[in-house]
Design a protein around this motif. Structure first.
Motif, mmCIF file in Angstrom:
data_model
loop_
_atom_site.group_PDB
_atom_site.id
_atom_site.type_symbol
_atom_site.label_atom_id
_atom_site.label_comp_id
_atom_site.label_asym_id
_atom_site.label_seq_id
_atom_site.Cartn_x
_atom_site.Cartn_y
_atom_site.Cartn_z
ATOM 1 N N THR A 15 55.865 40.130 39.032
ATOM 2 C CA THR A 15 56.317 40.492 40.377
ATOM 3 C C THR A 15 56.270 42.004 40.548
ATOM 4 O OG1 THR A 15 57.778 38.578 40.416
ATOM 5 C CG2 THR A 15 58.231 40.331 42.005
ATOM 6 N N GLY A 16 55.750 42.455 41.685
ATOM 7 C CA GLY A 16 55.680 43.881 41.980
ATOM 8 C C GLY A 16 55.511 44.112 43.457
ATOM 9 N N GLY A 17 55.449 45.367 43.850
ATOM 10 C CA GLY A 17 55.292 45.693 45.259
ATOM 11 C C GLY A 17 53.935 45.294 45.793
ATOM 12 N N ILE A 18 52.885 45.564 44.992
ATOM 13 C CA ILE A 18 51.509 45.318 45.442
ATOM 14 C C ILE A 18 50.710 44.712 44.291
ATOM 15 C CG2 ILE A 18 49.355 46.413 46.195
ATOM 16 C CD1 ILE A 18 51.030 48.563 47.525
ATOM 17 N N SER A 19 49.843 43.785 44.634
ATOM 18 C CA SER A 19 48.823 43.295 43.697
ATOM 19 C C SER A 19 47.465 43.396 44.369
ATOM 20 C CB SER A 19 49.097 41.849 43.297
ATOM 21 O OG SER A 19 50.201 41.749 42.430
ATOM 22 N N ILE A 20 46.424 43.459 43.544
ATOM 23 C CA ILE A 20 45.060 43.595 44.073
ATOM 24 C C ILE A 20 44.195 42.460 43.550
ATOM 25 C CG2 ILE A 20 42.969 45.015 44.117
ATOM 26 C CD1 ILE A 20 44.762 47.470 43.838
ATOM 27 N N VAL A 21 43.531 41.792 44.482
ATOM 28 C CA VAL A 21 42.518 40.796 44.135
ATOM 29 C C VAL A 21 41.172 41.397 44.509
ATOM 30 C CG1 VAL A 21 41.708 38.432 44.434
ATOM 31 C CG2 VAL A 21 44.147 38.943 44.639
ATOM 32 N N ARG A 22 40.247 41.366 43.577
ATOM 33 C CA ARG A 22 38.979 42.089 43.747
ATOM 34 C C ARG A 22 37.798 41.133 43.729
ATOM 35 N NH1 ARG A 22 37.585 46.398 39.091
ATOM 36 N NH2 ARG A 22 38.543 47.966 40.409
ATOM 37 N N MET A 23 36.815 41.403 44.608
ATOM 38 C CA MET A 23 35.533 40.691 44.611
ATOM 39 C C MET A 23 34.413 41.691 44.381
ATOM 40 S SD MET A 23 35.294 37.947 47.753
ATOM 41 C CE MET A 23 35.927 39.059 49.017
ATOM 42 N N SER A 24 33.330 41.226 43.753
ATOM 43 C CA SER A 24 32.120 42.041 43.615
ATOM 44 C C SER A 24 30.908 41.134 43.700
ATOM 45 C CB SER A 24 32.109 42.789 42.282
ATOM 46 O OG SER A 24 30.925 43.566 42.153
ATOM 47 N N GLY A 25 29.946 41.519 44.533
ATOM 48 C CA GLY A 25 28.730 40.737 44.661
ATOM 49 C C GLY A 25 28.234 40.700 46.092
#
Length: 456
Positions: free
Chosen positions: A15-25
């Protein structure tokens, strides 16, 4: 690989303030526009207008429900981390939100990224070499300021440039060798001294790099420090004081610590990898004896030994055995329990070790111990090095290249025909190329990138 658009969570789980989900392609833009509803401006992300521009809105599920309120950053290739189109979804740091967004991307056609696949694509697409890719992992795992800075230096290409200089010297030698073999008549060969000059130049640079490997190991892995002494002299108490927590069990019963306890302690510019060992003594207890044998074996493996002696008890045969074991090693002697009447003093020692008097009960002498360790491992030498070898793979390849080059130099000085030198010389050139990823095998790549987390 270019046909696969990959996705992963790039921030630590929890748990945190922000998370990042990343895409590449290549499908990153298409997929984000299927699930993202901007709350202001145009109804979809435009590849050119919104390049490197944060857009605010909601991620919408297949049922039309809002999954999370997010900020989306689309970055058009090739000027990205992977040199492909990248999209990063900044969502709230809830495990549920992050998992739902990732699953939605997978449902829309993304593949789950393999370990280190984003960095692997950066390497395969030519943005970084293999040594720079490994530097990314070093930065992630850095435990002190110096190791983090060395990782940054290598990410900027410091090792790549140095390996390039060595390979250029070898290439000069190889080109002259090839010329003499293929383009001259008998008796018209280039001077061996001309070829030897560049071989010696390359070997000198390899030798200099290899001398930094021990410093690099200390920088990256920490100073491997073992606390040695007979039972109940204060070894575990010292560990607890340095850690500022009760990590090891402390009692008046000798032999409490039977197995190795290892902890990492931030120590200014570097890290101590500190081992609390079983007390060294003769014992009939099988389990304790295994611990004692392990303690003795650690002595030769350690960068630093802290030998603790109980000054309130008579100097015993066990104390003498411990002193003999650490003689000639990089060691500090601690005379503990100065709050009690002393039975011996520093005159029992030969003066080749720094000696500190301590009381673990009163926590006296600890500052002096820290001062001496800092002095023994002077970080000024580390800071002066432009490049440090911190990676075992790099060290081994440099060593094999050195051996092949030394063999070629020995042969040319013995008057061996120059066409017999080519195999060793080219082998050294190729070994150095493996450090930076020239003609690297899938097996090596898999070994390097499997150490990464999935989102990097």
């Amino acid at each position: 690989m270019e046909e696969r658009t990959i996705a992963a969570i790039s921030t630590p789980s929890g748990t945190g303030g922000i998370s990042i989900v990343r895409m590449s392609g290549s499908r990153s833009l298409e997929i984000i526009n299927q699930i993202f509803n901007p709350l202001k401006g145009s109804p979809s992300i435009d590849k050119d207008r919104d390049n490197r521009r944060m857009r605010y809105g909601n991620i919408i599920g297949d049922d039309g429900a809002v999954i999370d309120e997010v900020m989306v950053n689309f970055m058009k290739g090739p000027y990205t981390y992977t040199r492909e189109d990248i999209c990063e979804i900044n969502c709230h740091g809830s495990f549920i939100s992050v998992k739902k967004i990732l699953n939605l991307l997978l449902d829309k056609g993304c593949d789950l990224a393999e370990r280190g696949e984003f960095t692997k694509r950066a390497f395969l697409n030519g943005r970084i070499d293999l040594s720079q890719a490994e530097a990314v992992l070093d930065i992630i795992n850095a435990s002190n300021d110096l190791s983090q800075q060395e990782g940054v230096n290598q990410l900027k290409g410091s090792l790549k440039r140095k390996i390039g200089e060595i390979r250029n010297s070898l290439l000069e030698a190889l080109s002259r060798l090839e010329y003499s073999i293929n383009f001259t008549e008998d008796g018209e060969d280039l001077s061996n001294e001309d070829i030897l000059f560049f071989m010696d130049q390359a070997k000198e640079m390899i030798d200099k790099l290899l001398t930094t490997s021990n410093k690099g190991k200390i920088l990256k892995d920490g100073i491997n420090t073992s606390i040695i002494g007979k039972p109940n002299v204060g070894k575990s108490s010292l560990l607890n004081i340095l850690l500022d927590e009760n990590r090891a069990i402390v009692t008046d019963i000798p032999g409490t610590t039977r197995d190795l306890i290892t902890e990492y302690i931030s120590f200014g510019d570097f890290t101590l990898k500190i081992n609390d060992t079983a007390g060294i003594r003769d014992t009939d207890d099988l389990v304790e004896k295994i611990g004692v044998d392990k303690s003795i074996s650690l002595i030769d493996q350690s960068d630093l030994i802290i030998g603790i002696f109980d000054q309130s008890r008579d100097f015993s045969d066990e104390d003498r055995k411990i002193l003999d074991l650490i003689r000639g090693k990089n060691a500090i002697i601690i005379l503990n329990k100065t709050d009690l009447d002393p039975k011996f003093d520093e005159s029992f020692f030969d003066g080749n070790f720094p000696i500190i008097k301590t009381s673990m009960v009163k926590e006296e002498g600890i500052d002096e111990l820290e001062r001496i360790i800092t002095h023994m491992f002077n970080t000024k030498d580390l800071k002066r090095e432009s490049v440090l070898i911190t990676n075992t793979r790099h060290e081994r390849l440099l060593s094999t290249a050195k051996a092949k080059l030394a063999s070629a130099i020995k042969d040319i000085k013995r008057g061996i025909p120059i066409d017999a030198l080519e195999v060793d010389l080219r082998g050294a050139y190729e070994d150095l190329g493996l450090i930076i990823g020239q003609a690297v095998s899938d097996e090596i790549m898999d070994k390097v990138f499997k150490e990464f987390c999935v989102g990097k």
